[in-house]
Design an enzyme around this catalytic site. Sequence first.
Site, PDB file in Angstrom:
ATOM      1  N   ASN A  10       0.865  -1.178   0.000  1.00 63.62           N
ATOM      2  CA  ASN A  10       0.000   0.000   0.000  1.00 63.62           C
ATOM      3  C   ASN A  10       0.905   1.233   0.000  1.00 63.62           C
ATOM      4  OD1 ASN A  10      -1.829   2.034   0.509  1.00 63.62           O
ATOM      5  ND2 ASN A  10      -2.320   1.369   2.607  1.00 63.62           N
ATOM      6  N   LYS A  12       0.076   4.239  -0.335  1.00 66.59           N
ATOM      7  CA  LYS A  12      -0.609   5.429   0.209  1.00 66.59           C
ATOM      8  C   LYS A  12      -0.392   6.626  -0.732  1.00 66.59           C
ATOM      9  CE  LYS A  12      -0.254   3.385   4.741  1.00 66.59           C
ATOM     10  NZ  LYS A  12      -0.194   3.549   6.185  1.00 66.59           N
ATOM     11  N   HIS A 100      -9.633   1.448   4.893  1.00 74.48           N
ATOM     12  CA  HIS A 100      -8.365   1.629   5.608  1.00 74.48           C
ATOM     13  C   HIS A 100      -8.584   2.613   6.765  1.00 74.48           C
ATOM     14  CE1 HIS A 100      -4.262   2.775   6.541  1.00 74.48           C
ATOM     15  NE2 HIS A 100      -3.883   1.659   5.945  1.00 74.48           N
ATOM     16  N   GLU A 102      -6.950   5.015   7.795  1.00 76.18           N
ATOM     17  CA  GLU A 102      -6.710   6.429   7.450  1.00 76.18           C
ATOM     18  C   GLU A 102      -7.919   7.028   6.743  1.00 76.18           C
ATOM     19  OE1 GLU A 102      -3.014   5.658   5.460  1.00 76.18           O
ATOM     20  OE2 GLU A 102      -2.113   5.181   7.392  1.00 76.18           O
ATOM     21  N   GLU A 175      -5.482  -4.593  10.901  1.00 76.38           N
ATOM     22  CA  GLU A 175      -4.438  -3.593  11.103  1.00 76.38           C
ATOM     23  C   GLU A 175      -4.717  -2.797  12.377  1.00 76.38           C
ATOM     24  OE1 GLU A 175      -2.373  -2.378   7.200  1.00 76.38           O
ATOM     25  OE2 GLU A 175      -4.214  -1.225   7.348  1.00 76.38           O
ATOM     26  N   GLY A 181       2.612   2.456  10.841  1.00 73.98           N
ATOM     27  CA  GLY A 181       3.619   3.499  10.665  1.00 73.98           C
ATOM     28  C   GLY A 181       4.364   3.876  11.931  1.00 73.98           C
ATOM     29  N   SER A 221       3.447  -1.857  10.466  1.00 77.13           N
ATOM     30  CA  SER A 221       4.897  -1.897  10.699  1.00 77.13           C
ATOM     31  C   SER A 221       5.557  -3.217  10.312  1.00 77.13           C
ATOM     32  CB  SER A 221       5.213  -1.542  12.160  1.00 77.13           C
ATOM     33  OG  SER A 221       4.818  -0.199  12.424  1.00 77.13           O
TER      34      SER A 221
HETATM   35  P1  PGA Z   1       2.801   0.529   7.687  1.00 77.21           P
HETATM   36  O1  PGA Z   1       1.334   0.735   7.082  1.00 77.21           O
HETATM   37  O2  PGA Z   1       3.356  -0.749   7.093  1.00 77.21           O
HETATM   38  O3  PGA Z   1       3.573   1.747   7.248  1.00 77.21           O
HETATM   39  O4  PGA Z   1       2.661   0.430   9.161  1.00 77.21           O
HETATM   40  C1  PGA Z   1       0.461  -0.359   6.897  1.00 77.21           C
HETATM   41  C2  PGA Z   1      -0.851   0.132   6.346  1.00 77.21           C
HETATM   42  O5  PGA Z   1      -1.349   1.177   6.765  1.00 77.21           O
HETATM   43  O6  PGA Z   1      -1.438  -0.527   5.452  1.00 77.21           O
END
Ligand code: PGA
Length: 270
Positions: A10, A12, A100, A102, A175, A181, A221
């Site tokens: 992803n 983003k 997601h 976000e 998640e 992140g 992460s």
């Molecule tokens: P990350 O994000 O690997 O940077 O923690 C995962 C995600 O939001 O899909």
Amino acid sequence: MARTPLMVANWKMNKTTAEAASLTTDIVMDLKASHLKDIELVICPPFTDIRTVSTVLEFEHSHIQLGAQDVYWQDDGAYTGSISARMLAEIGCRYCIVGHSERRQYFKETDREISLKMVALAAHDVIPILCVGESARVRASGARVAGAFVMQQLEAALVGFLRDAPGAEFVVAYEPIWSIGTGNTATPNASQSMARAIRRQLAALATADVAERTRILYGGSLAYTNIALFAATADIDGGLVGGSSLVAEDFSRLVKNFAATVRGETIEEY
Ligand code: PGA
């Protein structure tokens, strides 16, 4: 029934088209067909990069598949700024991330909208990757409360989907928001327990067969240094990777370690 392991990148809101072309080329050069044998690998770039990534993948005869990060549920019409499932299917997207955290947090996406998006994707044979996961605040109340929260999210998105798109394939990505992140993954044990609970919930909402064949991913992460721990669990079938998918070398190592683990091989390098 064996589930095909699945790794999803992803990106983003990262990478211009020029950057996307070079990242995709580097990933394709690093990952030979032998690395991708027995697993599925998907890249979800921003909308503006999808065509570019697709061109590189086609030119290189890569087995890597394309996905999108979001969709709108109408097929076409006066919905300024939106992209439909019909458009995604036509450009070659096989998967699309939905719900997601976000998007739930910054764009106030609701369970009902998520459900509509999943139905629209299924109508065009694009496989939804439904994201669920609890916040740090919910997790602070304990594993039981976090579990109940995730099961409720799952039910809210899936009831309409299972009714309106019966039999359609989907993927669930667990998640935990506090792990996205941050460099703090959930423990493989806690993630496995959540994945098992999700599978039980799928059996209750749909059927035992749906629960058995639906792939459940962990996200938050993930890195080449920790992927093996998650890939080795019984109910986690792969990962959703943000930050580690933006650097070709890191991502290729992650995919190689993932593929080696699911094949039962020992990992040579961390
Ligand atoms: P990350 O994000 O690997 O940077 O923690 C995962 C995600 O939001 O899909």
